[in-house]
Structures are given as C-alpha cells and as structure tokens.
Design an enzyme around this catalytic site. Structure first.
Site, short mmCIF file in Angstrom:
data_model
loop_
_atom_site.label_atom_id
_atom_site.label_comp_id
_atom_site.label_asym_id
_atom_site.label_seq_id
_atom_site.Cartn_x
_atom_site.Cartn_y
_atom_site.Cartn_z
N GLY A 112 0.81 -1.22 0.00
CA GLY A 112 0.00 0.00 0.00
C GLY A 112 0.84 1.26 0.00
N CYS A 113 1.92 1.24 0.77
CA CYS A 113 2.79 2.42 0.87
C CYS A 113 3.54 2.66 -0.44
CB CYS A 113 3.75 2.27 2.04
SG CYS A 113 2.89 2.19 3.64
N THR A 114 3.90 1.57 -1.11
CA THR A 114 4.58 1.71 -2.40
C THR A 114 3.62 2.27 -3.44
OG1 THR A 114 6.11 -0.09 -1.87
CG2 THR A 114 5.81 0.45 -4.22
#
Length: 156
Positions: free
Chosen positions: A43-45
């Site tokens: 998700g952060c990527t």
C-alpha cells in the site's frame, strides 16, 4: 487529530540525502504532508508511486510533497532509489511528529494490537495552516483527490 484551520504543528526531521528538513522552510508554498506506515510495503509503495506520477502537477501548483514514516533515513534512501521518488521522505523513528498530528494510533491486525501510523494526509496552505485532512486513507484514487483539492481550493 489536527483540525482544519489550525496552524500545522512545526517539526524538524532527518530526511533522505542526509538533509534536515523543517516545515517552516516551506512557508509561502502549499505542502502535502502524508504519513504512511512503512517503506516497501504494497500500500505504501502504491501511494508513493502515485505521488511520484502526479509530482509534476503538484510542482506546477507550487505544492511540495513530503512523506513521513517511522522508517530510518537509510530505508527511505532505498525506497526513493527503487521507485525513483522525486520528493522528500522524512524519518520519524520516535513518532513525535506522527503524535503531534494525531496519526500515531492503536491498530489491530490478526487479533494483535500495536501502536502505529494511521495512513493520513494533510494539506498545509501557504500561511502554514491545515487546509484539509484525510484520515484513514484508502490508497486507490487518493492522490488524485488530493491534487483536485489543491487545484480547486488553494489556487483561488
């Protein structure tokens, strides 16, 4: 959580490329300050790459993008290099800034409770006040929503 219209809590943190960054150095520009849990996670990527892909548009709107997580500067440097991120990532290992913005919260996963960063985004206007807050961000379509807010509300 920090409220709309309030002065953004000031901070100074270590950044990628061995810099020290303070919020105050961006006075006179809009700032998109996004908090995320961890470098290199799916998700952060996705969120970081969405900010990367829309970065030229934010720049055109005199808006700086800053990402903050509890990860180390070394981890941020790897994340930036791997995904060619054109914006600064800030290390908040003691989560002091996350706490100041109200995004260091009790989380639950697989029945386990722990403290961590709630994915959240703040838009700070040119005077240093909170103009918009997105708590509990869902990544899909989020960056476009932030960009639309900056275009429509801060360019008046």
């Amino acid at each position: 959580m920090t409220a709309i219209g309030q002065a953004a809590p000031p901070f100074t943190l270590q950044a990628s490329d061995n810099q020290t960054i303070s919020l105050s150095q961006f006075h006179g520009k809009n700032v998109v300050l996004y908090f995320y849990p961890k470098d290199m996670t799916p998700g952060c990527t996705t969120e970081a790459c969405d900010f990367r892909d829309f970065h030229p548009k934010f720049s055109e709107l005199d808006t700086v993008v800053l990402g903050i997580s509890p990860d180390t500067v070394k981890s941020h440097d790897k994340f930036i290099a791997k995904h060619e991120l054109p914006f600064t990532l800030l290390a908040d290992p003691d989560h002091e800034v996350a706490e100041a913005y109200g995004v260091w919260v009790l989380k639950k996963m697989y029945g386990r409770e722990y403290m961590g960063v709630e994915r959240s985004t703040f838009v700070i206007d040119k005077e240093g006040n909170i103009a918009k807050v997105w708590p509990k961000v869902k990544v899909k379509g989020h960056v476009q929503e932030v960009l639309q807010f900056v275009e429509e509300e801060l360019q008046k």
